[in-house]
Design a protein around this motif. Structure first.
Motif, PDB file in Angstrom:
ATOM      1  N   ASN A 163      -1.989 -91.780  59.955  1.00 52.99           N
ATOM      2  CA  ASN A 163      -2.229 -92.614  59.019  1.00 52.99           C
ATOM      3  C   ASN A 163      -1.503 -91.770  57.585  1.00 52.99           C
ATOM      4  O   ASN A 163      -2.186 -91.011  57.377  1.00 52.99           O
ATOM      5  CB  ASN A 163      -3.603 -92.565  58.613  1.00 52.99           C
ATOM      6  CG  ASN A 163      -3.827 -93.781  57.402  1.00 52.99           C
ATOM      7  OD1 ASN A 163      -3.024 -93.988  56.663  1.00 52.99           O
ATOM      8  ND2 ASN A 163      -5.130 -94.477  57.306  1.00 52.99           N
ATOM      9  N   PRO A 164      -0.483 -92.115  57.123  1.00 57.23           N
ATOM     10  CA  PRO A 164       0.382 -91.351  56.252  1.00 57.23           C
ATOM     11  C   PRO A 164      -0.570 -91.531  54.863  1.00 57.23           C
ATOM     12  O   PRO A 164      -0.399 -90.760  54.022  1.00 57.23           O
ATOM     13  CB  PRO A 164       1.777 -91.976  56.100  1.00 57.23           C
ATOM     14  CG  PRO A 164       1.683 -93.293  56.830  1.00 57.23           C
ATOM     15  CD  PRO A 164       0.407 -93.339  57.804  1.00 57.23           C
ATOM     16  N   ALA A 165      -1.544 -92.581  54.762  1.00 57.71           N
ATOM     17  CA  ALA A 165      -1.966 -92.817  53.596  1.00 57.71           C
ATOM     18  C   ALA A 165      -3.228 -91.554  53.211  1.00 57.71           C
ATOM     19  O   ALA A 165      -3.607 -91.175  52.029  1.00 57.71           O
ATOM     20  CB  ALA A 165      -2.959 -94.290  53.420  1.00 57.71           C
ATOM     21  N   THR A 166      -3.861 -91.346  54.510  1.00 57.41           N
ATOM     22  CA  THR A 166      -4.914 -90.222  54.540  1.00 57.41           C
ATOM     23  C   THR A 166      -4.496 -88.762  54.873  1.00 57.41           C
ATOM     24  O   THR A 166      -4.913 -87.878  54.566  1.00 57.41           O
ATOM     25  CB  THR A 166      -5.881 -90.547  55.378  1.00 57.41           C
ATOM     26  OG1 THR A 166      -5.361 -90.532  56.655  1.00 57.41           O
ATOM     27  CG2 THR A 166      -6.526 -91.837  54.874  1.00 57.41           C
ATOM     28  N   GLY A 167      -3.198 -88.761  55.504  1.00 57.42           N
ATOM     29  CA  GLY A 167      -2.565 -87.691  55.961  1.00 57.42           C
ATOM     30  C   GLY A 167      -3.312 -87.110  57.352  1.00 57.42           C
ATOM     31  O   GLY A 167      -3.072 -85.853  57.272  1.00 57.42           O
ATOM     32  N   GLU A 168      -3.933 -88.028  57.982  1.00 60.55           N
ATOM     33  CA  GLU A 168      -4.738 -87.381  59.150  1.00 60.55           C
ATOM     34  C   GLU A 168      -4.287 -88.463  60.383  1.00 60.55           C
ATOM     35  O   GLU A 168      -4.070 -89.763  60.236  1.00 60.55           O
ATOM     36  CB  GLU A 168      -6.399 -87.562  58.936  1.00 60.55           C
ATOM     37  CG  GLU A 168      -6.660 -86.765  57.732  1.00 60.55           C
ATOM     38  CD  GLU A 168      -8.081 -86.919  57.526  1.00 60.55           C
ATOM     39  OE1 GLU A 168      -8.861 -87.875  57.888  1.00 60.55           O
ATOM     40  OE2 GLU A 168      -8.655 -85.918  56.841  1.00 60.55           O
ATOM     41  N   PHE A 169      -4.430 -87.806  61.500  1.00 64.47           N
ATOM     42  CA  PHE A 169      -4.530 -88.899  62.657  1.00 64.47           C
ATOM     43  C   PHE A 169      -5.889 -89.486  62.858  1.00 64.47           C
ATOM     44  O   PHE A 169      -6.692 -89.190  62.492  1.00 64.47           O
ATOM     45  CB  PHE A 169      -4.274 -87.817  64.098  1.00 64.47           C
ATOM     46  CG  PHE A 169      -2.883 -87.095  64.127  1.00 64.47           C
ATOM     47  CD1 PHE A 169      -2.000 -87.976  64.893  1.00 64.47           C
ATOM     48  CD2 PHE A 169      -2.621 -86.087  63.573  1.00 64.47           C
ATOM     49  CE1 PHE A 169      -0.653 -87.322  64.886  1.00 64.47           C
ATOM     50  CE2 PHE A 169      -1.190 -85.481  63.707  1.00 64.47           C
ATOM     51  CZ  PHE A 169      -0.389 -86.125  64.409  1.00 64.47           C
ATOM     52  N   LEU A 170      -5.528 -90.806  63.441  1.00 64.78           N
ATOM     53  CA  LEU A 170      -6.707 -91.505  64.041  1.00 64.78           C
ATOM     54  C   LEU A 170      -7.441 -90.572  64.911  1.00 64.78           C
ATOM     55  O   LEU A 170      -6.787 -90.062  65.849  1.00 64.78           O
ATOM     56  CB  LEU A 170      -6.285 -92.774  64.186  1.00 64.78           C
ATOM     57  CG  LEU A 170      -5.672 -93.816  63.394  1.00 64.78           C
ATOM     58  CD1 LEU A 170      -5.696 -95.034  64.115  1.00 64.78           C
ATOM     59  CD2 LEU A 170      -6.373 -93.751  62.153  1.00 64.78           C
ATOM     60  N   PRO A 171      -8.761 -90.716  65.103  1.00 60.91           N
ATOM     61  CA  PRO A 171      -9.477 -89.779  66.052  1.00 60.91           C
ATOM     62  C   PRO A 171      -9.201 -90.492  67.383  1.00 60.91           C
ATOM     63  O   PRO A 171      -9.176 -91.793  67.452  1.00 60.91           O
ATOM     64  CB  PRO A 171     -10.908 -89.624  65.699  1.00 60.91           C
ATOM     65  CG  PRO A 171     -10.960 -91.080  64.803  1.00 60.91           C
ATOM     66  CD  PRO A 171      -9.676 -91.269  64.133  1.00 60.91           C
TER      67      PRO A 171
END
Length: 193
Positions: A163-171
């Motif tokens: 997710n580029p909006a959060t800078g994190e991978f979905l778990p």
């Protein structure tokens, strides 16, 4: 039916990660996979079984199958197929042609073993004239799904959603379960103070 452990993981992880991602969205999103999607009322042969798909509009609820005419004729916006020795030809020909004819906006193929697709992650976007055009990978090899607002990342035999909006991978399922266990333990600790 999933062909290998890797394929089963891809289906279950993709469906659960995308359900988790869209849980708090204001409008309804239905995510499913490995079930029949019927697209022409009165024609039981007009069906296909995507490994994973996302439909914007219908609510997330249990269904035995997805019947587009019962959902205001809304079809998926994104479809994923996880290619294997058994499915490779169908995934790149018959299924791709069906999704193109249905004007599914985005179609992604992933080969977890890298034996049947080069590169192992491919994406296609429907053009205004109703034909699929390949999605060019970013410099790091990621594919951008405009429909999902996510980047798709081939990570060995795994497909991850970033997710580029959060800078994190979905778990993944395991990561989500671990985080839930951690939060429960923290809640219990706080209750004991």
């Amino acid at each position: 039916m999933a062909e290998t452990d890797a394929h089963r993981f891809l289906i279950s992880n993709s469906v659960s990660a995308l359900i988790w991602h869209f849980t708090n969205r204001a409008d309804s999103v239905y995510v499913s996979g490995n079930n029949f999607m019927y697209f022409s009322e009165g024609d039981p042969k007009a069906r296909i079984s995507p490994d994973c798909y996302v439909v914007f509009g219908p609510a997330q609820r249990d269904r035995n199958s997805y019947r587009s005419w019962e959902e205001n004729n809304i079809l998926p916006s994104v479809v994923f197929e996880f290619t294997s020795k058994k499915t490779q030809k169908e995934d790149v020909s018959d299924k791709m042609q069906t999704y193109e004819q249905l004007r599914i906006p985005e179609y992604f193929l992933f080969d977890p073993t890298g034996d049947y697709l080069k590169p192992s992650l491919r994406g296609y976007r429907i053009t205004p004239i109703g034909m699929y055009s390949p999605i060019a990978p970013q410099e790091d090899g990621r594919l951008v799904s405009e429909q999902l607002g996510l980047e798709l990342v081939a990570d060995g035999v795994r497909l991850r959603f970033f997710n580029p909006a959060t800078g994190e991978f979905l778990p993944t399922l395991a990561e989500a379960q671990s985080e839930i266990a951690r939060l429960r333990a923290e809640l219990e600790r706080l209750k004991g103070q």
